[in-house]
Design a protein around this motif. Structure first.
Motif, PDB file in Angstrom:
ATOM      1  N   LEU A  34     -17.769   2.043  12.753  1.00 30.33           N
ATOM      2  CA  LEU A  34     -17.464   1.861  11.368  1.00 30.33           C
ATOM      3  C   LEU A  34     -18.341   1.197  10.642  1.00 30.33           C
ATOM      4  CD1 LEU A  34     -14.395  -0.705  13.187  1.00 30.33           C
ATOM      5  CD2 LEU A  34     -14.052   2.084  11.847  1.00 30.33           C
ATOM      6  N   PHE A  47     -20.713  -8.546  17.424  1.00 32.17           N
ATOM      7  CA  PHE A  47     -19.501  -8.992  16.891  1.00 32.17           C
ATOM      8  C   PHE A  47     -20.074  -8.553  14.997  1.00 32.17           C
ATOM      9  CE2 PHE A  47     -22.157 -12.448  17.586  1.00 32.17           C
ATOM     10  CZ  PHE A  47     -22.808 -13.228  16.712  1.00 32.17           C
ATOM     11  N   ILE A  48     -19.218  -8.667  13.953  1.00 28.19           N
ATOM     12  CA  ILE A  48     -19.607  -8.976  12.263  1.00 28.19           C
ATOM     13  C   ILE A  48     -19.907 -10.066  11.918  1.00 28.19           C
ATOM     14  CG2 ILE A  48     -19.204  -7.728  10.455  1.00 28.19           C
ATOM     15  CD1 ILE A  48     -17.772  -4.988  12.184  1.00 28.19           C
ATOM     16  N   GLN A  84     -18.250  -0.881   8.221  1.00 25.09           N
ATOM     17  CA  GLN A  84     -18.530  -2.478   8.136  1.00 25.09           C
ATOM     18  C   GLN A  84     -20.020  -3.200   9.477  1.00 25.09           C
ATOM     19  OE1 GLN A  84     -15.839  -1.155   8.665  1.00 25.09           O
ATOM     20  NE2 GLN A  84     -13.966  -2.047   8.617  1.00 25.09           N
ATOM     21  N   GLY A  96      -8.533   8.639   4.040  1.00 19.71           N
ATOM     22  CA  GLY A  96      -9.505   6.611   4.954  1.00 19.71           C
ATOM     23  C   GLY A  96      -8.891   5.775   4.873  1.00 19.71           C
ATOM     24  N   LEU A 118     -18.104  -0.860  16.995  1.00 17.03           N
ATOM     25  CA  LEU A 118     -18.674  -1.004  15.803  1.00 17.03           C
ATOM     26  C   LEU A 118     -19.477  -0.075  14.848  1.00 17.03           C
ATOM     27  CD1 LEU A 118     -19.748  -4.739  16.948  1.00 17.03           C
ATOM     28  CD2 LEU A 118     -17.116  -3.941  15.449  1.00 17.03           C
ATOM     29  N   TYR A 145       0.918  -0.935   0.019  1.00 12.57           N
ATOM     30  CA  TYR A 145      -0.142  -0.143  -0.129  1.00 12.57           C
ATOM     31  C   TYR A 145       0.726   1.328   0.206  1.00 12.57           C
ATOM     32  CZ  TYR A 145      -4.362  -2.275   1.209  1.00 12.57           C
ATOM     33  OH  TYR A 145      -5.692  -3.219   0.951  1.00 12.57           O
ATOM     34  N   ASP A 178      -7.383  -8.320   5.395  1.00 15.91           N
ATOM     35  CA  ASP A 178      -8.907  -8.371   4.008  1.00 15.91           C
ATOM     36  C   ASP A 178      -9.950  -8.428   5.582  1.00 15.91           C
ATOM     37  OD1 ASP A 178      -7.560  -6.749   2.061  1.00 15.91           O
ATOM     38  OD2 ASP A 178      -7.459  -9.109   1.038  1.00 15.91           O
ATOM     39  N   ALA A 204     -14.516 -12.227  18.238  1.00 11.22           N
ATOM     40  CA  ALA A 204     -15.491 -11.752  17.580  1.00 11.22           C
ATOM     41  C   ALA A 204     -16.305 -12.899  17.074  1.00 11.22           C
ATOM     42  CB  ALA A 204     -15.193 -10.986  17.372  1.00 11.22           C
ATOM     43  N   VAL A 240     -19.951 -11.941   9.193  1.00  7.62           N
ATOM     44  CA  VAL A 240     -18.479 -12.409   8.478  1.00  7.62           C
ATOM     45  C   VAL A 240     -17.858 -13.198   8.114  1.00  7.62           C
ATOM     46  CG1 VAL A 240     -16.483 -10.319   8.979  1.00  7.62           C
ATOM     47  CG2 VAL A 240     -16.167 -11.684   6.632  1.00  7.62           C
ATOM     48  N   ALA A 266      -8.934  -4.580   2.146  1.00  6.02           N
ATOM     49  CA  ALA A 266      -9.169  -4.179   3.364  1.00  6.02           C
ATOM     50  C   ALA A 266      -9.067  -2.771   2.476  1.00  6.02           C
ATOM     51  CB  ALA A 266      -8.359  -4.022   3.877  1.00  6.02           C
ATOM     52  N   ILE A 299     -12.153   0.075   1.675  1.00  2.44           N
ATOM     53  CA  ILE A 299     -13.495   0.301   2.919  1.00  2.44           C
ATOM     54  C   ILE A 299     -12.506   1.880   3.487  1.00  2.44           C
ATOM     55  CG2 ILE A 299     -15.131   0.034   5.031  1.00  2.44           C
ATOM     56  CD1 ILE A 299     -14.511  -3.170   4.246  1.00  2.44           C
ATOM     57  N   PRO A 300     -13.041   2.624   2.911  1.00  5.90           N
ATOM     58  CA  PRO A 300     -12.026   4.046   2.924  1.00  5.90           C
ATOM     59  C   PRO A 300     -12.846   4.306   4.851  1.00  5.90           C
ATOM     60  CG  PRO A 300     -13.018   4.471   1.708  1.00  5.90           C
ATOM     61  CD  PRO A 300     -13.252   2.598   1.505  1.00  5.90           C
ATOM     62  N   ILE A 301     -12.167   4.453   5.778  1.00  5.32           N
ATOM     63  CA  ILE A 301     -12.844   4.602   7.246  1.00  5.32           C
ATOM     64  C   ILE A 301     -11.434   6.222   7.469  1.00  5.32           C
ATOM     65  CG2 ILE A 301     -13.126   4.335   9.235  1.00  5.32           C
ATOM     66  CD1 ILE A 301     -13.396   1.164   8.427  1.00  5.32           C
ATOM     67  N   VAL A 344     -14.234 -11.681   2.379  1.00  8.40           N
ATOM     68  CA  VAL A 344     -14.605 -10.358   2.378  1.00  8.40           C
ATOM     69  C   VAL A 344     -13.758  -9.528   1.300  1.00  8.40           C
ATOM     70  CG1 VAL A 344     -13.922 -10.318   4.614  1.00  8.40           C
ATOM     71  CG2 VAL A 344     -11.924 -10.512   2.963  1.00  8.40           C
TER      72      VAL A 344
END
Lengths: 648, 247
Positions: B188, B129-130, B190, A142, B185, A88, A127, A174, B132, B140, B143-145, B137
């Protein structure tokens, strides 16, 4: 009987091995997965990610942890970050470069195919973690941020402040919780595996002690996965958590699993130095600090003496009177040399008399230059929690004075021998994460433990275990009333009774501390033939003392921490000897294993590839018998084995 | 340094407990609180007495295992540290120190200072939890955050699940713990998809397990070793209300 080791490395080009292997191995259909049981021992990054992934796939999973919740596993304490070959940062990183850095960092004592696979799946880990909601550090646009770690010239480390291990573990935990809620995973907390059960040559279950009731319980499964971490606590003082232990792995070894390269121990260069004799553990200061911190000792002995006498503060020593010895010796990598190199360099300066605290066993890690360049706020944002932790422990603020650091035991590269499928020499028994030996060779690079734990758990084991289980689809549920289970439980029961029957005078901690001293003095950062032979004799004597003079209180059928500790120490007392034996036979220096007899003129580790390019795999023969060693040749087909060079 | 220790001793969950007094001597000021407990325990073993059971593991403030009520405060008198990060130099020589387990209906005592915190695991299993699957997926960086959102999510995610919040709350509420996960969570993208279901399921589980209601006293925030802010409780309340309105 020596082992017949088959590493099962697939044929073909390095970059195609994993794809070819995945295509060739068998899979289990969804309907059949439901019929198969898998036990996972440990809930750190490896265990939690494996248990969650296997549960998602449809297997019935039982997962065990010794703490009160899976989230307590010691992966949580990893600070700095996790490597991946995302590129990246556009600094010409690639899967090959991550592979090469890792194999070189491990001083050419790991398997090429395993390391390449690790680098290959590294990107999928990032990911996965982002999708789970791991709050990695972000740039202002971001996108994900990176930092640098030792042994690399690119920025490929992803991080969440100084709490990366915590966030990754909470992600895996989780995922595990999701599967527990789903009913595919059953979690046994406050349970400790005390033996693995082997029937007809295959692993079929475990004996675990319920740590609350003290009751021994039997669990059967079609496969058993060991994810119990490393055995650094053999040294008593280490950066490992208090309950981290080598016992689950050691029981596998006792039952016939090969134990590989036990002497490969990582001594981490940046830990808070030992103070006094009442200390229970050592605290790591993340390697990420070496991104901006500069390591030095004074050039002049009079400054050293003045520091020790408290007459001057380190900040008063002029720039020209400081010896930034890593920058001096290794211009190309500077403060970011691998851990084994940085640790030995600190030892060299301290041995020469330049150690900066009253014990002479400390060097400085200084942020003065970085604070001048970037400002205090930037440094605070990057390392604030670590600086706070340092101040809590030492009462000194790293914003004003340099940190004092010294090497400490941190990680064990050695572990249970596994083939390319992560299966041990016992069919049906697997080992993942720090508990196995496979990926880091003689030295692990920073931010690679998290990568390996999650690679094994999310992306490797869930596929490879199917190849074995596909032959078990007709197998009934494991019967836990068989002779093999009876005998295993009886063995544990007798061991516990034997410990209580000793009624001696010394506590577990008394003996463990003495073992730690023997290990640190003789099997530590620099080892010699004499020191190792001495260690073996001393450990044998101490083990006899343990079995004749241990004082144990409480009862077996209750919550009894002393008993837990005694059982673990009994294994450490054998494991320590095994480490010394392994170090003794390896008459070369490589990575974290430094035999003083084998060094270059400049004091660097000197390998002997002609004689020692192998993994040493040990077979148990009994508590007081010498184990037998089998060699797995490490053939390097794709990389040229060179003298490691971090100078230019 | 020397100390007198008043420690809660309780054989097991069914037995009645009581305070017992012990003395420790020659403790160096840079000894940690738990190392002081180790010294006491080693002395007790030598005397043939059962050592004091207490939970602890990483000893660097991150695993959330240690859980002592010291002189009336969860994790002792210092702010923003766990018990394992507390050092004896913070106490007065000769002082009497009172040590108790967490006191909360939802955390029954197992032995001495060890309590059962499995209720926290159960709350997270209800929805923390999410959903997924491994491998299914996107890249990475798809998904800009924003940096601010990631930082705020991280502030909440710093929770170590030690139980100090519920043990401190006069109502025995676990709101700060639940809020930390929901809020982390919720910040975000997600986590947004399942946001409504998550908030409702976790709050319902918390109620079911016998934790009390939040009356905004702020005691949890004051005692939290990771300084998790009660603004996350406000976010949980918003999430919860929005979810309920959709029903």
């Amino acid at each position: 009987m020596a082992f017949k080791l088959d590493s099962k490395i697939p044929a073909g080009a390095l970059a195609e091995k994993w794809s070819n292997h995945k295509a060739a191995i068998k899979v289990v259909s969804p309907a059949n997965k439901r019929k198969l049981d898998i036990i996972v021992v440990g809930t750190g990054l490896g265990g939690a990610s494996a248990a969650a992934s296997l549960g998602e796939m449809g297997y019935n999973v039982k997962v065990f942890c010794i703490q009160d919740s899976p989230r307590r596993a010691h992966s949580i304490a990893a600070q700095g970050g996790i490597n991946a070959a995302k590129n990246y940062q556009n600094d010409n990183d690639s899967v090959y470069r991550l592979f090469y850095d890792t194999i070189k960092g491990g001083d050419y004592r790991a398997r090429e195919a395993n390391v390449y696979r690790l680098a290959e799946v590294s990107n999928a880990i990032i990911d996965q973690c982002v999708a789970q909601g791991v709050p990695f550090a972000r740039e202002y646009g971001g996108l994900l941020a990176n930092r640098s770690f030792g042994g690399a010239q690119v920025s490929r480390t992803f991080y969440a402040r100084g709490q990366t291990g915590q966030q990754l573990l909470l992600g895996a935990y989780a995922a595990l919780n999701k599967e527990i809620a789903n009913g595919s995973v059953k979690c046994y907390t406050r349970h400790e595996m005390l033996d693995v059960v082997v029937e007809n040559g295959e692993a079929c279950g475990i004996i675990a002690r319920n740590l609350v009731t003290g009751k021994l319980e039997r669990f059967g499964a079609h496969a058993v996965v060991i994810a119990s971490g490393g055995y650094g606590n053999v040294f008593f003082l280490s950066t490992n958590a208090m309950a981290s232990n080598g016992s689950a792995a050691f029981q596998c070894y006792r039952k016939g699993a090969g134990f590989a390269n036990p002497c490969f121990t990582q001594i981490h260069p940046t830990c808070i130095p030992i103070h006094g004799t009442q200390q229970s553990k050592l605290t790591l200061m993340s390697e990420s600090l070496r991104n901006d911190g500069r390591i030095w000792v004074p050039k002049k002995m009079e400054d050293v003496e003045a520091l020790r006498a408290g007459k001057i503060q380190p900040s008063q020593i002029a720039e020209e009177d400081r010896d930034y010895y890593l920058e001096r010796r290794y211009p190309a990598f500077g403060n970011l040399v691998p851990r084994d190199v940085a640790s030995r360099a600190a030892k060299e300066r301290c041995d020469a008399g330049y150690g900066v605290n009253e014990t002479g066993l400390a060097v400085f890690l200084d942020f003065k230059t970085a604070i001048e360049r970037l400002g205090k706020d930037v440094i605070k944002a990057r390392y604030g929690n670590l600086f706070d932790m340092y101040k809590e422990i030492t009462d000194v603020s790293p914003y004003e004075q340099p940190m004092q650091i010294f090497p400490a035991v941190h990680y064990t590269m050695g572990g249970i021998w596994v083939d390319y499928n992560l299966m041990t020499t016992i069919p049906g028994l697997y080992a993942i994460g720090e508990a196995n030996f496979s990926d880091h060779g003689a030295n692990r690079l920073g931010a690679s433990a998290l990568m390996q734990g999650l690679a094994d758990g999310y992306f490797v084991l869930p596929y490879t275990i199917g190849d074995y289980l596909s032959a078990k689809i007709q197998a009934p549920k494991v019967d836990t009333t068989t002779k093999a289970f009876d005998e295993a439980e009886k063995g544990v029961q007798e061991k516990i009774e034997k410990l209580f029957a000793i009624k001696g005078k010394q506590s577990v901690d008394d003996i463990h501390k003495r073992l730690g001293h023997i290990m640190w003095d003789n099997v530590g950062m620099a080892r010699t033939k004499e020191s190792l032979e001495k260690a073996i004799v001393e450990i044998q004597a101490l083990r006899k003392e343990f079995w004749s003079d241990l004082k144990l209180v409480g009862t077996a059928d209750s919550f009894n921490v002393e008993l837990e500790k005694a059982l673990r120490l009994a294994d450490f007392l054998e494991l320590g000897e095994l480490m010394a034996r392994d170090a003794l036979q390896r008459e070369e220096s490589c990575g974290g294993h430094f035999r003083s007899e084998h060094q270059t003129e400049e004091g660097e580790a000197l390998r002997h590839d002609d004689k020692f390019a192998y993994a040493a795999v040990w077979e148990y023969k009994g508590m007081d018998e010498a184990p037998e060693m089998t060699k797995e040749a490490l053939d390097y087909e794709f990389t040229h084995r060179a003298q490691r060079n971090y100078k230019n | 340094m020397n100390f007198k220790l008043k420690i809660w001793r309780q054989k097991d969950a069914k037995s009645k407990g009581e305070f017992k007094t012990y003395e420790v001597t020659n403790i160096a000021s840079d000894t940690s609180f738990l190392e002081m407990m180790d010294i006491l325990n080693n002395d007790l073993v030598h005397k043939g007495e059962e050592p004091v059971a207490f939970d602890h593991d990483c000893r660097e403030g991150i695993c959330g295992m240690c859980s002592m009520h010291i002189n009336g405060h969860a994790h002792g008198p210092e702010t923003a540290v766990t018990t394992c990060q507390l050092y004896m130099r913070k106490f007065k020589d000769g002082e009497t120190i009172t040590i108790e387990p967490w006191r909360s209906a939802a955390f029954p005592v197992i032995k001495d200072l060890v309590v059962d915190r499995s209720a926290y695991d159960k709350i997270l299993q209800a929805g923390g939890f999410i959903s997924v699957r491994t491998g299914s997926v996107v890249d990475a960086n798809c998904i800009p955050i924003s940096n601010a959102d990631a930082e705020e999510s991280m502030d909440a995610a710093a929770c170590v699940g030690c139980g100090a919040c519920a043990a401190t709350c006069k109502n025995g509420s676990a709101m700060l713990f639940v809020a930390a996960r929901v809020s982390s969570l919720a910040k975000l993208p997600q986590g947004r998809v399942e946001g409504a279901r998550r908030a409702k399921a976790m709050v319902a589980k918390m109620d079911e397990l016998g934790f009390g209601n939040c009356t905004n006293t702020g005691a949890c925030q004051a005692e939290c070793p990771k300084s998790i802010s009660i603004t996350h409780i406000a976010r949980l309340n918003r999430e919860f209300l929005a979810a309920k309105l959709k029903d």
